[in-house]
Design an enzyme around this catalytic site. Structure first.
Site, PDB file in Angstrom:
ATOM      1  N   THR A  73      66.717   5.309 142.569  1.00 31.72           N
ATOM      2  CA  THR A  73      66.427   6.573 144.156  1.00 31.72           C
ATOM      3  C   THR A  73      64.430   6.149 143.760  1.00 31.72           C
ATOM      4  O   THR A  73      63.762   6.829 144.360  1.00 31.72           O
ATOM      5  CB  THR A  73      67.064   8.290 144.125  1.00 31.72           C
ATOM      6  OG1 THR A  73      68.056   8.100 144.343  1.00 31.72           O
ATOM      7  CG2 THR A  73      65.686   8.598 144.830  1.00 31.72           C
ATOM      8  N   GLY A 122      75.184   3.795 143.278  1.00 31.28           N
ATOM      9  CA  GLY A 122      75.797   2.271 143.102  1.00 31.28           C
ATOM     10  C   GLY A 122      77.455   2.406 143.072  1.00 31.28           C
ATOM     11  O   GLY A 122      77.746   3.567 143.253  1.00 31.28           O
ATOM     12  N   SER A 133      75.543   4.319 139.782  1.00 30.23           N
ATOM     13  CA  SER A 133      74.435   5.669 139.233  1.00 30.23           C
ATOM     14  C   SER A 133      73.780   5.846 138.464  1.00 30.23           C
ATOM     15  O   SER A 133      74.181   5.553 136.992  1.00 30.23           O
ATOM     16  CB  SER A 133      75.853   6.888 139.705  1.00 30.23           C
ATOM     17  OG  SER A 133      75.042   8.046 139.629  1.00 30.23           O
ATOM     18  N   GLY A 134      72.769   6.363 138.555  1.00 25.52           N
ATOM     19  CA  GLY A 134      71.770   6.448 137.148  1.00 25.52           C
ATOM     20  C   GLY A 134      70.651   5.119 136.622  1.00 25.52           C
ATOM     21  O   GLY A 134      70.067   5.854 135.688  1.00 25.52           O
ATOM     22  N   ASN A 166      73.696  11.065 136.248  1.00 23.93           N
ATOM     23  CA  ASN A 166      73.025  11.233 136.940  1.00 23.93           C
ATOM     24  C   ASN A 166      72.424  12.887 137.136  1.00 23.93           C
ATOM     25  O   ASN A 166      73.249  12.919 137.074  1.00 23.93           O
ATOM     26  CB  ASN A 166      72.867  10.327 137.675  1.00 23.93           C
ATOM     27  CG  ASN A 166      71.077  10.035 138.174  1.00 23.93           C
ATOM     28  OD1 ASN A 166      70.417  10.376 137.831  1.00 23.93           O
ATOM     29  ND2 ASN A 166      70.833   9.003 139.653  1.00 23.93           N
ATOM     30  N   GLU A 191      80.979   2.947 141.708  1.00 24.34           N
ATOM     31  CA  GLU A 191      81.386   4.159 141.043  1.00 24.34           C
ATOM     32  C   GLU A 191      82.716   3.068 140.461  1.00 24.34           C
ATOM     33  O   GLU A 191      83.445   3.660 141.225  1.00 24.34           O
ATOM     34  CB  GLU A 191      81.272   5.572 141.468  1.00 24.34           C
ATOM     35  CG  GLU A 191      79.614   5.646 141.824  1.00 24.34           C
ATOM     36  CD  GLU A 191      79.776   7.497 142.503  1.00 24.34           C
ATOM     37  OE1 GLU A 191      80.369   7.443 143.180  1.00 24.34           O
ATOM     38  OE2 GLU A 191      79.128   7.570 142.445  1.00 24.34           O
ATOM     39  N   SER A 208      71.254  12.457 141.004  1.00 25.76           N
ATOM     40  CA  SER A 208      72.104  11.591 141.783  1.00 25.76           C
ATOM     41  C   SER A 208      72.355  11.607 143.447  1.00 25.76           C
ATOM     42  O   SER A 208      72.634  12.631 143.976  1.00 25.76           O
ATOM     43  CB  SER A 208      73.207  11.413 141.292  1.00 25.76           C
ATOM     44  OG  SER A 208      73.571  10.278 141.965  1.00 25.76           O
ATOM     45  N   SER A 209      71.771  10.162 144.104  1.00 26.34           N
ATOM     46  CA  SER A 209      71.740  10.162 145.701  1.00 26.34           C
ATOM     47  C   SER A 209      73.165  10.477 145.593  1.00 26.34           C
ATOM     48  O   SER A 209      74.021   9.617 145.896  1.00 26.34           O
ATOM     49  CB  SER A 209      70.858   9.254 146.209  1.00 26.34           C
ATOM     50  OG  SER A 209      69.895   8.881 145.582  1.00 26.34           O
TER      51      SER A 209
END
Length: 1008
Positions: free
Chosen positions: A112, A381, A107-108, A161, A383, A164-165
């Protein structure tokens, strides 16, 4: 392959890490650091792209880069995500294979943004669609504008992030065979529903809530009861209300624009805002206070549903089952309230995705067959948080499945191929995560999901103690697996990205749909169904398997995203964090396993005969394996050059054969321009007209100067004379609308400083050319001049050519003159300069009435080997040129000589002796009298010819797209034109359009 080495490689790192001299995690991390510090975020590992999040906007994502990478060869330009996207798009068109890109990272890391860049590039370079141009543009608009819509409802600020998605998205873009977008479909999964009711400290809820509370109009605020975000419990629980780099007002406007483009308007749009407002107000419902009013919902029904539940005993759907209404305590009622909020948001999000798919489907109906697709996977992603719950467990499970695809298609398959080929090699250790996937999803022996589903089934009416029971049973079932470790209220799984400790609190409740939610949406309720209720883990397992199946049907590309720090600041490098990502993304193993093949040429087949260290290569049963990247690139470059050269030879021969009539006509027209006006050169009169004598198609330097997509009709080396008549070579090119003169200059700065490089010395558009004076050279661009300017080119024939010269500081200007004098003693043109007059002496040439022979290479190859020509009469200009310079055909002794008598006045061919005596060395003429008895008798017995049958009606087709001819004998047409089909071939048909016959692509048309 033209691999570009950076001059400052030591400072900026290596563009392709297969060229690292030493492959270690430290070396990879150091190379990535050098590149991102130089604002170079992309690096290759062979075909895999590594992207490091720069945490700032970089300048190389403009239209210039899109044009630069479109259609370019691999490694022609520095590493870029546009190169990966273009490779996918071109492979889809040429190979007719579906493509997908798997973007991975934590993540981050920028997944995306990478997905958006790929979709923007594909939308920019894909076909316009011809007659369906408006529909295609609308499809592109929906594809691009749906991004801000889905980001508003599916993205949130997290600790790692700011955008973040919080859901998984697989976007399939469908294409026609010509490369025009023809629709698409979004598959969404794993929406983080728990964020709706409880974002963590320092995080935000989904963006849409803050957009609605801060950016809607005054009328909307009054209608929806909107207040400051701090007023709502679901928003103030985290005490975070803003996100750096995100403007809620701008994103709100983009979201509403996306709604309109996706046809979410009117009542549908109002209903979505009402549901959002209802969720926020529902979060403020307290079971101590009274009188809270939930907008649009009957408060008595809501009160009953939130404070009590229906319990069924006796089994699912059993005959002896009984139902009871049980009053909930405050904690249970609060959980039910939150379950309602999460279910409402999840259902609303699914409806929005379906609306986007509906908009794409409605646009694609009129386009026709959609046979190809490109898939872009954008999923949050791996985590690892301080507290990891059921949702982190599901997220990490899906990432394990995606990692398994990468291992199966690259690392594992490579080693298996080495074994099949009998290659001696040192095994490369890598973590095959199949054992972790089995630990999670296996049924026999039972994995984590199987145990969790069993607990939810046996303790469906019991909340307290269920999580503890789950941990105890999990310890019994999985304790033998070395990747599992059980604790009192936690369990640990050693994932490919690291060990994660999961808190079991709330696992069982999160895995099942509560009775209230199942009753709220009655389409999933079956009172007589004795099967176990579907659990969340079962749905995720099914969805992930469907996703894997979809990806395995495509040709994959990989983008590995790296997060350089936790501060979200540019050029802040956390070495330990990056090195950890390098390890779990298997970048080192990916480098070691890169291999390509060498071309099989006469030098290497049937035995390997390349001058290379034997340690650098091994021969398997079917393939050649290369060890070091330097040797690999050497062979690859030679291979590409060979293939390129062979392809050009084949293309040139085919085009020459295909365009033979066109070039004959061009040569004839060029001859007519100078007919009876000037003498001709003997060697060039019958030379086959090629036009491109500089081989422009194979010259990247000229392409860069003139234009990559410009068509050159004539090119050759000419001599340019200055005012002192000093000759300088120039490359002369004629395009559709201009004339280019290319020369050399010394580079003043840049990497080629001090070197002589080619530059455009002068560019003249046809509109700037008033007339042309000819002395010795022929000109061939009069027709292109007419097409570009609308008027005929003025051509002057004279032996005294006058031209004006500008006055300079050191030299006078005025009118200068060139005098051409015929002198047979001058073997080469001689120039004598005196003042403003220059005398040019040239040898005499062929007569002005000379014309080329109407023959081609193909005709000469197909003519029978004979000592005489056809008796067919030639045209008048052919007769004249034969009488002036044609030589009689020589024959060897022992064979008859062709009669030297000229033919009839209307023709220029000679009649051969065809009597029996001619074969014995005599000479005789064919009978000329029409009174010959034999001829008359034969004519009398000859039957009259049959009537001519009616003309055959040929099939026709309608053009679907515009097409501009790229070859001499192709048709140019517009969408809607009706073409008569003369013949059909594989892919290219021959047709007739407005009296012009030529080839055209069949997939640009539809038969009538």
């Amino acid at each position: 392959m033209s691999f570009q080495w950076a001059k400052n490689q030591a400072q900026n790192g290596i563009e392709d890490m297969v060229l690292l001299s030493k492959v270690t995690d430290d070396q990879i991390t150091d190379n990535l650091k050098k590149r991102i510090n130089a604002d170079l975020m992309f690096t290759y590992i062979g075909p895999t792209l590594v992207a490091v999040n720069p945490y700032k906007r970089l300048p190389y994502f403009s239209e210039k880069e899109i044009e630069q990478y479109h259609g370019s060869a691999a490694y022609e330009h520095p590493p870029h995500i546009y190169a990966t996207a273009d490779k996918m798009f071109q492979s889809m068109i040429t190979d007719e294979e579906n493509q997908c890109v798997i973007i991975s990272g934590e993540s981050g890391a920028g997944k995306t943004e990478c997905a958006k860049l790929i979709m923007n590039y594909i939308a920019a370079v894909s076909s316009k669609g011809g007659t369906h141009g408006n529909v295609v543009e609308n499809i592109k608009q929906v594809i691009l504008e749906s991004n801000p819509l889905l980001e508003s409802f599916g993205n949130a600020k997290t600790l790692r992030n700011n955008n973040s998605s919080r859901f998984g998205k697989y976007f399939e873009i469908n294409f026609t065979k010509s490369g025009a977008p023809a629709g698409g479909k979004i598959s969404n999964f794993l929406l983080e529903k728990s964020r709706v009711v409880g974002p963590g400290q320092g995080e935000r809820n989904f963006h849409i809530f803050y957009q609605l509370t801060t950016s809607c109009t005054r009328e909307e605020k009054e209608a929806l009861g909107m207040m400051d975000p701090k007023y709502f419990h679901y928003l103030n629980v985290s005490r975070e209300y803003s996100a750096d780099g995100i403007s809620d007002s701008e994103e709100y406007a983009a979201m509403k624009r996306g709604m309109e483009i996706c046809n979410i308007v009117g009542n549908d749009q109002s209903s979505i805002f009402q549901i959002l407002a209802g969720i926020l107000h529902l979060g403020n419902v307290s079971f101590v206070e009274e009188g809270n009013d939930a907008k649009g919902i009957d408060k008595e029904i809501l009160n009953a549903k939130l404070t009590s539940r229906i319990v069924t005993t006796g089994g699912f759907g059993g005959k002896r089952s009984s139902t009871y209404t049980v009053t909930m305590n405050i904690e249970q009622a609060t959980n039910t309230r939150d379950a309602l909020a999460k279910a409402l948001y999840s259902r609303m999000f699914d409806w929005i995705v379906q609306s986007v798919n509906g908009a794409l489907a409605s646009l694609s109906r009129g386009i026709g067959t959609q046979s190809l697709c490109i898939g872009v996977l954008d999923i949050f992603g791996f985590e690892i948080f301080d507290k990891n719950g059921f949702e982190q467990f599901c997220i990490n499970y899906v990432n394990e499945r995606l990692q398994q695809i990468f291992i199966e298609l690259t690392l594992k398959s490579e080693q298996e191929e080495y074994q099949r080929e009998g290659i001696q090699w040192t095994p490369i250790d890598f973590f095959n995560n199949k054992v972790v996937v089995d630990l999670i999803e296996s049924k026999k022996p039972p994995g984590v999901m199987a145990v969790l589903d069993d607990i939810c089934s046996t303790m469906h009416a019991q909340v307290e103690g269920a999580d503890q029971k789950f941990v105890q049973k999990l310890e019994m079932a999985c304790s033998q697996n070395k990747h599992f470790k059980g604790q009192q209220s936690h369990f640990v799984i050693s994932h490919y990205a690291g060990s994660v400790t999961y808190d079991c609190d709330g696992f069982t409740e999160a895995n099942k749909d509560t009775p209230f939610i199942r009753n709220l949406f009655p389409e999933v309720v079956d009172e007589l169904d004795k099967k176990r209720p579907t659990t969340v883990s079962h749905k995720i397992k099914t969805q992930s398997q469907e996703l894997v199946d979809t990806l395995m049907r495509c040709t994959p590309s990989y983008i590995r995203c790296i997060k350089p720090n936790e501060t979200k600041r540019p050029k802040d490098w956390d070495n330990k964090r990056v090195e950890h990502q390098v390890r779990y993304l298997n970048l080192k193993e990916n480098i070691k396993f890169l291999r390509r093949f060498a071309i099989l040429t006469p030098q290497t087949w049937p035995s390997w005969n390349v001058d290379m260290d034997p340690k650098e290569w091994q021969i398997g049963k079917n393939k050649v394996f290369i060890k070091s990247p330097e040797s690999l690139f050497l062979l690859e470059e030679q291979r590409d050059r060979k293939f390129h050269g062979f392809a050009k030879i084949i293309q040139r021969a085919y085009r020459r054969w295909k365009s033979r009539k066109y070039f004959l006509e061009m040569r004839k027209k060029a001859a007519e321009v100078v007919y009876n006006q000037k003498e001709r050169k003997r060697f060039s009169l019958n030379r086959e007209f090629v036009g491109d004598y500089l081989n422009f198609l194979d010259n990247p330097v000229l392409k860069a100067l003139v234009g990559k997509n410009v068509k050159v009709y004539f090119s050759d080396v000419v001599q340019k004379y200055d005012r002192k008549l000093k000759p300088t070579p120039r490359e002369f090119l004629v395009t559709d609308n201009a004339v280019f003169l290319i020369g050399f200059e010394k580079e003043k700065d840049g990497p080629n400083k001090g070197k002589m490089v080619k530059v455009v010395k002068r560019k003249l558009t046809f509109k700037e050319i008033a007339s042309v004076s000819l002395s010795y050279a022929k000109q061939v661009f009069s027709e292109k001049y007419l097409a570009a300017t609308g008027s005929r080119l003025s051509i002057t024939f004279t032996d005294n050519i006058k031209y004006s010269v500008k006055k300079t500081t050191w030299q006078s200007g005025g009118i200068h003159e060139l005098k051409f004098i015929s002198d047979n003693a001058a073997k080469v043109p001689a120039i004598k300069h005196s003042g403003k007059v220059a005398e040019i002496r040239v040898a005499g040439g062929l007569p002005k009435s000379s014309q080329p022979k109407p023959s081609t290479v193909m005709q000469r190859q197909t003519q029978p080997k004979s000592n005489y020509s056809s008796g067919t009469a030639r045209s008048s200009y052919s007769q004249q040129q034969q009488s002036s310079y044609s030589q009689p055909q020589q024959v060897s002794s022992g064979f008859p000589r062709v009669s030297q008598t000229s033919g009839p006045a209307s023709g220029g061919f000679k009649l051969p002796n065809q009597s029996a005596n001619s074969r014995l060395g005599g000479s005789a003429s064919l009978p000329q009298s029409s009174n010959n008895g034999f001829t008359s008798a034969a004519a009398a017995k000859k039957k009259p010819p049959p009537p001519i049958p009616p003309a055959k009606k040929l099939p026709q087709c309608r053009a679907l797209y515009d097409y501009n001819a790229t070859e001499a004998d192709e048709l140019t047409f517009k969408a809607g034109d009706i073409i008569t089909i003369v013949s059909k071939d594989d892919g290219w048909w021959t047709g007739n359009l407005r009296g012009q016959k030529g080839l055209f692509p069949a997939n640009y048309t539809e038969t009538i």
